[in-house]
Design an enzyme around this catalytic site. Structure first.
Site, short mmCIF file in Angstrom:
data_model
loop_
_atom_site.label_atom_id
_atom_site.label_comp_id
_atom_site.label_asym_id
_atom_site.label_seq_id
_atom_site.Cartn_x
_atom_site.Cartn_y
_atom_site.Cartn_z
CG LEU A 127 9.17 -17.16 -3.45
CD1 LEU A 127 9.02 -17.20 -1.94
CD2 LEU A 127 9.59 -15.76 -3.90
CG ASP A 136 -2.10 0.95 1.07
OD1 ASP A 136 -2.40 1.36 -0.06
OD2 ASP A 136 -2.70 1.31 2.10
CG HIS A 154 -0.56 1.97 -9.18
ND1 HIS A 154 -0.72 1.69 -7.84
CD2 HIS A 154 -1.67 2.66 -9.55
CE1 HIS A 154 -1.88 2.21 -7.43
NE2 HIS A 154 -2.47 2.80 -8.45
C1 IPE Z 1 -5.36 -2.73 -0.07
O1 IPE Z 1 -5.05 -1.40 -0.26
C2 IPE Z 1 -5.38 -3.49 -1.33
C3 IPE Z 1 -4.10 -3.62 -2.04
C4 IPE Z 1 -2.93 -3.20 -1.65
C5 IPE Z 1 -4.18 -4.33 -3.28
P1 IPE Z 1 -6.18 -0.27 -0.34
O2 IPE Z 1 -5.47 1.02 -0.52
O3 IPE Z 1 -7.18 -0.63 -1.37
O4 IPE Z 1 -6.83 -0.37 1.10
P2 IPE Z 1 -7.81 0.64 1.86
O5 IPE Z 1 -8.88 1.04 0.88
O6 IPE Z 1 -6.99 1.82 2.26
O7 IPE Z 1 -8.29 -0.12 3.03
C1 IPE Z 2 -1.72 0.20 -3.24
O1 IPE Z 2 -1.45 1.56 -3.30
C2 IPE Z 2 -1.92 -0.39 -4.62
C3 IPE Z 2 -3.28 -0.83 -4.92
C4 IPE Z 2 -4.29 -0.80 -4.12
C5 IPE Z 2 -3.51 -1.34 -6.25
P1 IPE Z 2 -2.61 2.64 -3.28
O2 IPE Z 2 -2.98 2.95 -4.69
O3 IPE Z 2 -3.71 2.20 -2.41
O4 IPE Z 2 -1.86 3.88 -2.66
P2 IPE Z 2 -2.45 4.91 -1.58
O5 IPE Z 2 -2.92 4.09 -0.41
O6 IPE Z 2 -3.57 5.62 -2.24
O7 IPE Z 2 -1.29 5.78 -1.26
MG MG Z 3 -4.13 2.44 -0.45
#
Ligand code: IPE
Ligand code: IPE
Ligand code: MG
Length: 253
Positions: free
Chosen positions: A137, A26, A43
Site C-alpha cells: 500500500l 473529520d 485527535h
Molecule cells: C478538513 O476538516 C481537514 C481535515 C480533516 C484535515 P475541517 O474540519 O478542517 O473542515 P471544515 O473546516 O469543516 O470544512
Molecule cells: C478532523 O476533526 C481533524 C482535523 C481537522 C485535524 P476535527 O477536529 O475537524 O473535528 P470536528 O469537525 O471539529 O468535529
Molecule cells: Mg472538522
C-alpha cells in the site's frame, strides 16, 4: 513509479476494490465533545482509526490510501490545538513508521512543508526514504495540504520548466507537477463527520471520484463502517461522461 493520466482524459479501469481511496478524517472534535473530553482527545483516538483503515487497505490490496490530516486552513485553529496536532504527527511518525515498513507500506507526505519545524521535516524525509522501495500500500498523508496550493505549485513548476512557451498548456502537461503524480485519481472519496464538502482537499484529482459521506465521526470509523463505504462504492456506475451502454462495449468508446 509510472505517472498516471487524469480520469478526464482516459477511461480508467474500474475494479471492485478501489485502487485509490482518499479520506477526509473529520469529526474528532465532536467525538470528544460528546464525551465531555477536550477536543484533542478526539485527535488522539483518531489515530486508532488510522491504524485500522491502513491495515484494512493493505489487506484488501488497495493500491493507494490518502488521508487528509491537516489542511492549509487548519492553522486558523486555536494555537494549542495546532501545537497538539503537530506534536501528535511527530509522535505517530516516531512510533508507527517502522511497523509500516515491516508491513511493506510506502509512506508519502504531501503538502507545504515550509511551515513545519525541523524535527518534523527530518522525520518526514526519513520515513519516505526508509519506505521508498516498499511495494505494498502507498499511504499518503496530506499535511498542510490545500488543493489550491497544489494546483498553484504545479503551475509554477510547469512554467519554470517551460519559460519560453507561448502556446497554451494541455491538461496532461500539468499533472506530472501535482503532488500526487505517482497515483491514479482517487476512485473513492470518504468523508466522515457528515459535512458535504471538499474543504480544499484534492480539487484537481477528485473530478470523477465517487463521493461517500457518512455521519460516523472519525474516531468511531471502524472496519464495519469502512466495509459499508466499499459496498456503496461497488454499487455505483462510473460513467465518466459516457452513457451506460458504452461502458459495456468498447473500453475507450
Ligand atoms: C478538513 O476538516 C481537514 C481535515 C480533516 C484535515 P475541517 O474540519 O478542517 O473542515 P471544515 O473546516 O469543516 O470544512
Ligand atoms: C478532523 O476533526 C481533524 C482535523 C481537522 C485535524 P476535527 O477536529 O475537524 O473535528 P470536528 O469537525 O471539529 O468535529
Ligand atoms: Mg472538522
Amino acid at each position: 513509479m509510472a505517472l498516471f493520466q487524469s480520469s478526464t482524459s482516459t477511461l480508467p479501469e474500474v475494479t471492485p476494490v478501489p485502487r485509490h481511496i482518499a479520506v477526509i478524517m473529520d469529526g474528532n472534535g465532536r467525538w470528544a465533545k460528546q464525551r465531555f473530553m477536550p477536543r484533542v482527545m478526539g485527535h488522539q483516538r483518531g489515530v486508532e482509526s488510522v491504524r485500522s483503515i491502513v491495515k484494512a487497505c493493505n489487506n484488501k490490496g488497495v493500491g493507494f490510501l490518502t488521508l487528509f490530516a491537516f489542511s492549509s486552513e487548519n492553522w486558523r485553529r486555536p494555537a494549542d490545538e495546532v501545537t497538539f496536532l503537530m506534536k501528535l504527527f511527530l509522535k505517530v511518525l516516531e512510533k508507527e513508521v517502522s511497523k509500516m515498513h515491516a508491513s511493506n507500506i510506502r509512506l508519502r507526505i504531501i503538502g507545504d512543508r515550509t511551515r513545519f519545524d525541523e524535527a518534523l521535516v527530518r522525520h518526514i524525509e526519513n520515513a519516505e526514504k526508509l519506505t521508498a522501495a516498499n511495494t505494498g500500500l502507498v499511504l499518503t498523508i496530506a499535511a498542510n495540504y490545500g488543493g489550491r496550493w497544489d494546483v498553484m505549485q504545479a503551475m509554477h513548476g510547469l512554467i519554470q520548466a517551460n519559460p519560453n512557451r507561448t502556446t497554451a498548456f494541455e491538461e496532461d502537461e500539468l499533472t506530472p507537477y501535482l503532488s500526487m503524480n505517482y497515483a491514479p485519481d482517487p476512485d473513492l472519496f470518504i468523508r466522515t463527520g457528515g459535512e458535504q464538502r471538499i474543504s480544499n482537499f484534492l480539487l484537481w484529482q477528485l473530478a470523477y471520484t465517487e463521493l461517500y459521506v457518512t455521519d460516523t465521526l472519525w474516531p468511531a470509523f471502524d472496519l464495519k463502517a469502512f466495509e459499508l463505504a466499499l459496498e456503496s462504492y461497488q454499487k455505483r456506475e462510473r460513467r465518466f461522461g459516457r452513457i451506460s451502454e458504452q461502458l459495456k462495449g468498447e473500453k475507450n468508446a
